[in-house]
Enzyme design. Structure first.
Site, mmCIF file in Angstrom:
data_model
loop_
_atom_site.group_PDB
_atom_site.id
_atom_site.type_symbol
_atom_site.label_atom_id
_atom_site.label_comp_id
_atom_site.label_asym_id
_atom_site.label_seq_id
_atom_site.Cartn_x
_atom_site.Cartn_y
_atom_site.Cartn_z
ATOM 1 N N HIS A 311 0.854 -1.194 0.000
ATOM 2 C CA HIS A 311 0.000 0.000 0.000
ATOM 3 C C HIS A 311 0.889 1.242 0.000
ATOM 4 C CE1 HIS A 311 -3.164 2.817 1.156
ATOM 5 N NE2 HIS A 311 -4.006 1.870 0.773
ATOM 6 N N ASP A 369 -7.943 -5.360 0.047
ATOM 7 C CA ASP A 369 -8.391 -6.228 -1.060
ATOM 8 C C ASP A 369 -8.005 -7.681 -0.878
ATOM 9 O OD1 ASP A 369 -7.595 -3.382 -2.877
ATOM 10 O OD2 ASP A 369 -9.618 -4.223 -2.744
HETATM 11 C C1 SDX Z 1 -6.266 0.133 -2.808
HETATM 12 O O1 SDX Z 1 -4.487 4.648 -1.951
HETATM 13 C C2 SDX Z 1 -5.410 4.029 -1.336
HETATM 14 O O2 SDX Z 1 -5.800 4.414 -0.249
HETATM 15 C C3 SDX Z 1 -6.004 2.850 -2.088
HETATM 16 C C4 SDX Z 1 -6.999 1.990 -1.315
HETATM 17 C C5 SDX Z 1 -8.261 2.743 -1.013
HETATM 18 O O3 SDX Z 1 -8.978 2.360 -0.078
HETATM 19 O O4 SDX Z 1 -8.598 3.674 -1.805
HETATM 20 O O5 SDX Z 1 -6.428 1.542 -0.088
HETATM 21 C C6 SDX Z 1 -7.414 0.758 -2.115
HETATM 22 O O6 SDX Z 1 -5.994 0.472 -3.920
HETATM 23 C C7 SDX Z 1 -5.416 -0.871 -2.064
HETATM 24 C C8 SDX Z 1 -4.175 -1.351 -2.898
HETATM 25 C C9 SDX Z 1 -4.680 -2.425 -3.864
HETATM 26 N N1 SDX Z 1 -3.640 -2.808 -4.838
HETATM 27 C C10 SDX Z 1 -3.012 -3.985 -4.782
HETATM 28 O O7 SDX Z 1 -3.171 -4.813 -3.889
HETATM 29 C C11 SDX Z 1 -2.086 -4.254 -5.964
HETATM 30 C C12 SDX Z 1 -0.751 -4.815 -5.453
HETATM 31 N N2 SDX Z 1 -0.052 -3.760 -4.717
HETATM 32 C C13 SDX Z 1 0.951 -2.991 -5.461
HETATM 33 O O8 SDX Z 1 0.614 -2.780 -6.803
HETATM 34 C C14 SDX Z 1 1.433 -1.764 -4.689
HETATM 35 O O9 SDX Z 1 1.716 -2.188 -3.414
HETATM 36 C C15 SDX Z 1 0.568 -0.528 -4.618
HETATM 37 C C16 SDX Z 1 0.138 -0.056 -5.957
HETATM 38 C C17 SDX Z 1 -0.622 -0.774 -3.770
HETATM 39 C C18 SDX Z 1 1.410 0.578 -3.955
HETATM 40 O O10 SDX Z 1 2.411 0.881 -4.858
HETATM 41 P P1 SDX Z 1 3.538 1.975 -4.466
HETATM 42 O O11 SDX Z 1 3.190 2.741 -3.245
HETATM 43 O O12 SDX Z 1 3.831 2.751 -5.703
HETATM 44 O O13 SDX Z 1 4.698 1.056 -4.012
HETATM 45 P P2 SDX Z 1 5.900 0.711 -4.918
HETATM 46 O O14 SDX Z 1 5.402 0.209 -6.218
HETATM 47 O O15 SDX Z 1 6.827 1.874 -4.897
HETATM 48 O O16 SDX Z 1 6.517 -0.537 -4.120
HETATM 49 C C19 SDX Z 1 7.609 -0.352 -3.258
HETATM 50 C C20 SDX Z 1 8.415 -1.671 -3.405
HETATM 51 C C21 SDX Z 1 8.800 -1.985 -4.845
HETATM 52 O O17 SDX Z 1 9.968 -2.807 -4.795
HETATM 53 P P3 SDX Z 1 11.413 -2.081 -5.050
HETATM 54 O O18 SDX Z 1 11.308 -1.351 -6.364
HETATM 55 O O19 SDX Z 1 11.626 -1.165 -3.858
HETATM 56 O O20 SDX Z 1 12.403 -3.254 -5.082
HETATM 57 O O21 SDX Z 1 7.580 -2.768 -2.983
HETATM 58 C C22 SDX Z 1 7.369 -3.647 -4.079
HETATM 59 C C23 SDX Z 1 7.689 -2.865 -5.338
HETATM 60 O O22 SDX Z 1 8.105 -3.754 -6.367
HETATM 61 N N3 SDX Z 1 5.955 -4.034 -4.041
HETATM 62 C C24 SDX Z 1 5.523 -5.278 -4.224
HETATM 63 C C25 SDX Z 1 4.127 -5.205 -4.045
HETATM 64 N N4 SDX Z 1 3.770 -3.945 -3.765
HETATM 65 C C26 SDX Z 1 4.916 -3.227 -3.762
HETATM 66 N N5 SDX Z 1 6.157 -6.430 -4.540
HETATM 67 C C27 SDX Z 1 5.387 -7.535 -4.672
HETATM 68 N N6 SDX Z 1 4.040 -7.544 -4.493
HETATM 69 C C28 SDX Z 1 3.382 -6.404 -4.190
HETATM 70 N N7 SDX Z 1 2.062 -6.407 -4.033
#
Ligand code: SDX
Length: 434
Positions: A311, A369
């Site tokens: 998140h 989720d």
């Molecule tokens: C919702 O914003 C809100 O409030 C949203 C929400 C709401 O109520 O409105 O809470 C609802 O959207 C919840 C989130 C649902 N999405 C998912 O579950 C999809 C999977 N999650 C990821 O796509 C991700 O965690 C996000 C999109 C939720 C957050 O992305 P960020 O903040 O841009 O984080 P990031 O991509 O910068 O990740 C930081 C690191 C990265 O690795 P490095 O580049 O540092 O090596 O964490 C890794 C990412 O690759 N990472 C994950 C991951 N999420 C982040 N690696 C594996 N699996 C994951 N799910």
């Protein structure tokens, strides 16, 4: 909205030896913010913040998240307490008006919402234009946008009373539209709203009743549905809420703004993650395949991510996920479902991930989720309806934030800038010289 930010400090910025002073504002809780509104005017520089990771787009008094603590407050009330003691309509009143309603206010609000649940009959014709295999989110997004073609009598956004009518219409009609999209996608006839039922009871009946037999709502299931709606109601300036605010900042009508929010929520990185998460759990299929998927999620060369994990704000367990997990167990127990392979996989996946350094170092925890797909599936909804349910609940958050923006005299049309790295000025070359 009464603006309450106050300057509590000053930041100094030195560029080419010149010092600039920037006010630092504080709110009631949470990080302070550096006011950069005059930065370009005084320094000729923009700020650079792709994804707005460190940018406040507005002052707000509706919802607060402490991502490190895993805390979520709606108008100061912890989400756990509202999920335990409140109802979705009472929480809706709280989000819109800022205070829990008195008994009289609650009864009046409930009656108002109940009296707006029906749709203009010509919307049936509109729905019949969709292909039978259209995704329910496509039908919901299209229908919400079309509402301004049916309810154009109260669209003056400068008029509080007209804003209220549009907000009430959206909260009241979203379940009817969502249920209509579901029925249309499975080829069953429309079930009209039943004003003798509560908000969530009515929604379940519109989804699962058929004209051929009586339908009695299971109160435990209705309570679980209402709790799920409370959990999804609002969440600060997330992507879809920011979309609603940006659309609203141009003066667009409320139905257009909420349709924009629905469109943004649909993405798998946002509200579409519940559908993507259940599909992922089904793809994993068995507990012994979990390591294979965890390895893929950790592989920076593999675009696969664990859906329902991580998140932007929560760097601790999403408090909604905890309530959702509890609700999942309660629903499975009520429905007599003793064996849920996807739940077994989810719980094992959570255990493995929370002990894996990759996830621990990045503070990646289950989000709202992660479990929602399992409980929604147990309630009888197909995965294609999961994000529709998220949009149904988030509509009250979207309209509350939209209304707050319109009541905030400091608001202006949103217009971000950019760091341009494209071609510098050059002259046109005729085609015979290229
Ligand atoms: C919702 O914003 C809100 O409030 C949203 C929400 C709401 O109520 O409105 O809470 C609802 O959207 C919840 C989130 C649902 N999405 C998912 O579950 C999809 C999977 N999650 C990821 O796509 C991700 O965690 C996000 C999109 C939720 C957050 O992305 P960020 O903040 O841009 O984080 P990031 O991509 O910068 O990740 C930081 C690191 C990265 O690795 P490095 O580049 O540092 O090596 O964490 C890794 C990412 O690759 N990472 C994950 C991951 N999420 C982040 N690696 C594996 N699996 C994951 N799910």
């Amino acid at each position: 909205m009464e603006n309450k930010i106050k300057q509590t400090n000053t930041a100094q910025l030195i560029i080419d030896g010149k010092t600039y002073e920037l006010p630092i504002y504080s709110g009631s809780i949470g990080p302070s913010a550096i006011d950069v509104r005059a930065l370009h005017k005084h320094t000729g520089h923009f700020t650079f913040d792709i994804g707005y990771t460190s940018t406040c787009s507005t002052e707000s008094q509706i919802t607060f998240i402490d991502g490190d603590k895993g805390q979520l407050l709606y108008r100061g009330y912890p989400i756990e307490q509202l999920a335990e003691h409140s109802t979705f309509l009472e929480t809706s009143y709280l989000l819109i008006h800022g205070e829990l309603p008195t008994k009289a206010q609650s009864e009046k609000f409930t009656k108002t919402i109940t009296n707006h649940t029906m749709l203009h009959e010509q919307i049936e014709t509109f729905f019949n234009g969709f292909r039978r295999d259209a995704h329910p989110m496509a039908m919901v997004c299209g229908t919400i946008g079309a509402l301004s073609a049916f309810y154009h009598d109260n669209l003056d956004i400068e008029d509080n009373a007209q804003r209220d009518i549009s907000m009430h219409r959206l909260i009241a009609k979203m379940p009817t539209i969502a249920a209509r999209a579901y029925k249309y996608s499975i080829g069953q006839p429309t079930i009209y709203p039943d004003n003798s039922l509560s908000y969530s009871e009515n929604f379940l009946k519109m989804c699962f009743a058929v004209p051929a037999e009586d339908y009695v709502v299971n109160p435990i299931i209705a309570d679980a549905m209402d709790k799920i709606f409370i959990l999804h109601a609002d969440h600060e300036q997330n992507a879809s809420t920011s979309t609603v605010r940006l659309a609203g900042s141009s003066g667009a009508n409320p139905f257009a703004c909420i349709a924009a929010g629905v469109a943004c929520l649909w993405g798998p990185s946002h509200g579409g993650a519940n559908e993507a998460c259940l599909n992922m759990l089904k793809e994993i299929g068995t507990v012994d395949r979990i390591p294979e998927f965890v390895a893929r999620a950790k592989d920076s060369n593999d675009p696969f991510r664990l859906m329902g994990f991580g998140h932007r704000v929560y760097k601790n367990y999403d408090p909604r996920a905890k309530v959702m997990q509890k609700t999942t167990h309660a629903v499975l127990k009520e429905l007599g479902i003793k064996d849920s392979p996807v739940l077994d996989i989810a719980m094992e996946l959570e255990k493995i991930a929370l002990n894996d350094p990759y996830f621990v170092e990045r503070k990646l925890y289950p989000n709202v989720d992660f479990y929602s797909g399992i409980v929604l599936s147990a309630l009888g909804f197909p995965t294609s309806m999961f994000t529709v349910l998220f949009a149904l609940a988030r509509t009250v958050g979207w309209v509350s934030q939209w209304n707050e923006m319109l009541e905030d005299n400091t608001q202006r049309i949103g217009r971000p800038r950019q760091l341009y790295t494209g071609a510098t000025e050059r002259n046109y070359i005729s085609i015979n010289k290229r």
